[in-house]
Design an enzyme around this catalytic site. Sequence first.
Site, PDB file in Angstrom:
ATOM      1  N   GLY A   1      36.077 -23.643  -2.102  1.00 56.78           N
ATOM      2  CA  GLY A   1      35.415 -22.356  -1.935  1.00 56.78           C
ATOM      3  C   GLY A   1      35.712 -21.441  -3.097  1.00 56.78           C
ATOM      4  N   THR A   2      34.835 -20.465  -3.292  1.00 56.98           N
ATOM      5  CA  THR A   2      35.115 -19.464  -4.313  1.00 56.98           C
ATOM      6  C   THR A   2      35.046 -18.094  -3.666  1.00 56.98           C
ATOM      7  OG1 THR A   2      32.850 -19.856  -4.926  1.00 56.98           O
ATOM      8  CG2 THR A   2      34.503 -20.554  -6.495  1.00 56.98           C
ATOM      9  N   GLY A   3      35.994 -17.263  -4.024  1.00 48.93           N
ATOM     10  CA  GLY A   3      36.035 -15.930  -3.436  1.00 48.93           C
ATOM     11  C   GLY A   3      35.896 -14.887  -4.511  1.00 48.93           C
TER      12      GLY A   3
ATOM     13  N   TYR B   1      38.130 -13.329  -6.062  1.00 51.46           N
ATOM     14  CA  TYR B   1      39.140 -13.329  -7.113  1.00 51.46           C
ATOM     15  C   TYR B   1      39.393 -14.684  -7.739  1.00 51.46           C
ATOM     16  CZ  TYR B   1      39.984  -8.914  -4.840  1.00 51.46           C
ATOM     17  OH  TYR B   1      39.835  -7.684  -4.296  1.00 51.46           O
TER      18      TYR B   1
ATOM     19  N   VAL C   1      39.239 -21.561  -4.566  1.00 48.36           N
ATOM     20  CA  VAL C   1      40.249 -22.111  -3.671  1.00 48.36           C
ATOM     21  C   VAL C   1      40.137 -23.627  -3.708  1.00 48.36           C
ATOM     22  CG1 VAL C   1      41.144 -22.119  -1.332  1.00 48.36           C
ATOM     23  CG2 VAL C   1      40.058 -20.077  -2.229  1.00 48.36           C
TER      24      VAL C   1
ATOM     25  N   LYS D   1      44.866 -20.935  -4.386  1.00 48.46           N
ATOM     26  CA  LYS D   1      43.893 -19.960  -4.862  1.00 48.46           C
ATOM     27  C   LYS D   1      44.192 -19.732  -6.327  1.00 48.46           C
ATOM     28  CE  LYS D   1      43.579 -15.604  -3.267  1.00 48.46           C
ATOM     29  NZ  LYS D   1      43.194 -14.575  -2.288  1.00 48.46           N
TER      30      LYS D   1
ATOM     31  N   ASP E   1      40.816  -5.145   4.125  1.00 51.21           N
ATOM     32  CA  ASP E   1      39.647  -6.017   3.982  1.00 51.21           C
ATOM     33  C   ASP E   1      39.582  -7.002   5.148  1.00 51.21           C
ATOM     34  OD1 ASP E   1      37.373  -7.143   3.032  1.00 51.21           O
ATOM     35  OD2 ASP E   1      38.293  -8.156   1.323  1.00 51.21           O
TER      36      ASP E   1
END
Length: 956
Positions: free
Chosen positions: A663-665, A667, A670, A684, A784
């Site tokens: 996954g990409t978030g 920041y 992952v 991360k 958040d």
Amino acid sequence: MNLTKYLVFNFYGPKMWMVFLLLVWGLVIGTESSTLTSQPEMEANAIYNSGWWNTSDANYTISNRCNWGQISCNKAGSIIKITIDGYSDEGVRGNNFGTLNLSTFHNLESLVIMNVRLQGSIPKEIGHLSKLTQLYLSSNSLVGEIPPSLGSLRQLKHLDISHNSLQGSIPHELGFLTNLTTLDLSQNQIKGDMPLSLGNLTKLTHLILYKNFLLGEIPSSLGNLKKLESLDISNNKIEGSIPLELGFLRKLTSLYLSFNRLNGNLPISITNLTQLESLDISSNFLTGSLPSNLGQLSNLQLFWLNNNSFNGTFPISLNNLTQLEYLDISKNFLTGSLPSNLGQLSNLQLFWLNSNSFNGTFPITLNNLTQLEFLDISHNYLTGSLPSNLGQLSNLQFLLLNNNSFSWTFPISLNNLTKLEYLDMSYNFLTGSLPISLRNFSQLKTLNISHNFLLGTLHSNLFPFTYNKASIDLSHNNISGEIPSTLGDFQQLLLNRNNLSGTIPQSICNVSYVDISYNYLRGPIPFCVHPSAVIGNKDVCNNTSCDHIYFQDFVSENKFYFQPCSPIFQPCPPVFQPSPPPKKINKVNHHVAIFLPILIVLILAFSSLVCFKLCNNSTKKKNGNTTTTKNGDVFCIWNYDGKIAHDDIIRATEDFDMRYCIGTGAYGSVYKAQLPCGKVVALKKLHGYEAEVPAFDESFRNEVKILSEIRHRHIVKLYGFCLHKRIMFLIYQYMEKGSLFSVLYDDVEAVEFNWRKRVNIVKGVASALSYLHHDCTTPIVHRDVSSGNILLNSEWQPSVSDFGTARLLQHDSSNRTIVAGTIGYIAPELAYTMVVSENCDVYSFGVVALETLLGRHPQELLSSLQLASTQSMKLCEVLDQRLPFPNNGMVLLDIIRVVVIAFACLNFNPSSRPTMKRVSQSFASELTPLTIPLSEISMQQLMSQEFKALFHILNH
Ligand SMILES: *[C@@H]1O[C@H](CO)[C@@H](O)[C@H](O)[C@H]1NC(C)=O
Ligand SMILES: *[C@@H]1O[C@H](CO)[C@@H](O)[C@H](O)[C@H]1NC(C)=O
Ligand SMILES: *[C@@H]1O[C@H](CO)[C@@H](O)[C@H](O)[C@H]1NC(C)=O
Ligand SMILES: *[C@@H]1O[C@H](CO)[C@@H](O)[C@H](O)[C@H]1NC(C)=O
């Protein structure tokens, strides 16, 4: 006489009556044969209407049914056999038994439907098949009860309905099937007693009932089944004693009674069953001594009597069972010595004697058992030395002698056991030296001689069989000398608690799991060795350079500290370059002079970070940690809580290959990585260019700072981290199910995500937020909270993650900030006040709680709540429609509480929202049933003060 008169006269006469009756009968017959079809046609209809066969297929035309292969007919074209076996037949699968109209098949003699996942229950109409001689329905998906109408099938010889999911009890009507030779009901869920009427089935040769839930005792009437060859009632819940009448079944060749609750003695009459080839009475509660004349069972090949409570001695007559191949008498209370003539059991291949109370010496004649492949004598009280000719057991693969009181030296002749794979001699009183070599054990995979009094050294020839990935345990002995510098790639090598000295060779890194603790070793600890594996060696030292990231020991959570080696620290190797050659540590040694001072500064800085306790045990606040991070180039942070090599991370992700990216978030990306120890972690990682963006860098450091100091069941665990100018990554607990968001918006997962699980998630998140807000010395605001930042593990337990924007609330400062968070979850007041407080998290929590129950973001619902039409909506209309409306009152009540709390948290006025502490308390309080019908509750009621009071959520 005119005709009319004749008719009138005769109408009252007998002859005319007969004519009239014949006429009527003829009429009836006539209509019958014109409206009803012939027997073959009725069968054709039933076959066609069953829908089991694809009759549009050229190979399955109805008119050709007698030639299908699955169907046989008699000369008149009527079906006498139906045979469908999924092993040979791919065609007919997953049908329902109910769609085949059985009552039409008047001539059916054989019905075989096996291995085709046949569904539904056995139709009671099956009782109409009066000519049936065999019925096989095994290995299907049948449910329901066994129909008592089966008792009408008086011609039946074979009845096999095993391997289904049939329930109910065995109908006593089966006792009418006196022609039966085979009855197999095994592997179902049949309950209740075995009916006495089974004793009427005097022609039975096979009675197979294993793996059900049968209760009660074995009916003594079974003693009537004189033709029985095989009786299997194992794996049930049968109680009582073994009826001595079983001894009448002289034709029995196999008798299986294992895994029941039988008690009492083994009746002597059993020894009359001289045809027996297999006897299994294991795993019961049988007591008393074994019949002395067991030796009469001279045909016995397989004999299990393990896991009982037999006492007394090993029956000498057992030596007569020369056909025995398999004998398990383990886990009883047998005493005395082993008979000296055990060697007569010359066909024995597998022999379990373990976990009894045998004493005396190892019987010398055992060496005659040259067929023996497995011998387990462990957990007894045997003494003396092993016979020198043990090496004659040349077929032996497994030898377990552990936990006895043997006191020999290591028998040299063992070296002849070239097939040996497993040797356990641990927990004895073995003395003398280790052998110089175990050269002949070329197959050995496990060797355990731990917990003895062995002397001698580890000669470098001792383990030449390294290619097996063997597991060696020599721990808890008196072995001295050094660890050989040539060690193969063992799976496991345990040398702890010996007298080993010298330094630890690098070759130890070939071993997957090593324990050399509590010896007299000295010098640097190789990077591959876990700190727990070297404790108790007072002269070893920590040679760590910063390519090692230390982190929490998963299992023990222990902390380890070793004195540093000299020179104190080595510099960081250039492991952060694109293609890392991680072994280049020495090449950069000349940088020591430059880096050493910087490192010392960093160490000091880091120690102050460690001291910076946010929660509970410290109120001190220090601010020395941020400036040092700017020194960049060689900055790694570690703590001494266990360790992981940076190399391991690189290797596990193949240098952060996209294949491992999950996954990409906001920041960074992952990744999922499996460490050499088997543990799976999530990483991360910020990319190089992102790390130079101050905001990203800041958020990473923020997360490390906060997460390394807090600990809560529902807050994601940070195992370790590496912060460096070019590469930054954080190592977390891996959460198998991904985010709450991803689960809610996946239609398949969402269905598995039932109401109970959803309510538990909301409760878990509430307790995590309550902890952050109220149980830390300095309150932490997450800022958040969103469904994307709540992660779920394989057990559906939530963890709050992503502390990149989290804030410590400093009561002396203004707490003003730019808006952070995820759109759709941000509290409305933040748009104008920009003051961070716990209330913002409470609002976001309310959104997440509703989203969890609605299965979608509540935006639409929230914005329409002012409308009367929305307020009158019922709860059941807004809940996630992909799940059935909860039918359990307590679950529904729990859901209602979540909604009431969520609405309270979503109050526009921040000061009217409950605190997370109150929310947690409300969740912890007992639920009292409501008097109104729960499914009728409207949105308006759920938002009312009355309901808030009911669930203790009003602010005071
Ligand atoms: C019918 O059976 C023949 C031989 O058994 C086979 O080759 C053929 O593929 C079958 N046809 C269909 C439509 O299944
Ligand atoms: C057993 O089968 C035979 C013929 O196979 C039949 O004559 C007899 O009636 C059957 N026994 C019973 C009790 O129905
Ligand atoms: C064996 O156990 C029974 C009870 O189960 C007991 O009565 C008997 O004395 C025991 N025999 C021996 C030799 O320990
Ligand atoms: C073995 O144990 C029995 C009692 O269980 C005892 O009578 C006997 O003396 C013991 N034999 C030896 C050799 O220790």
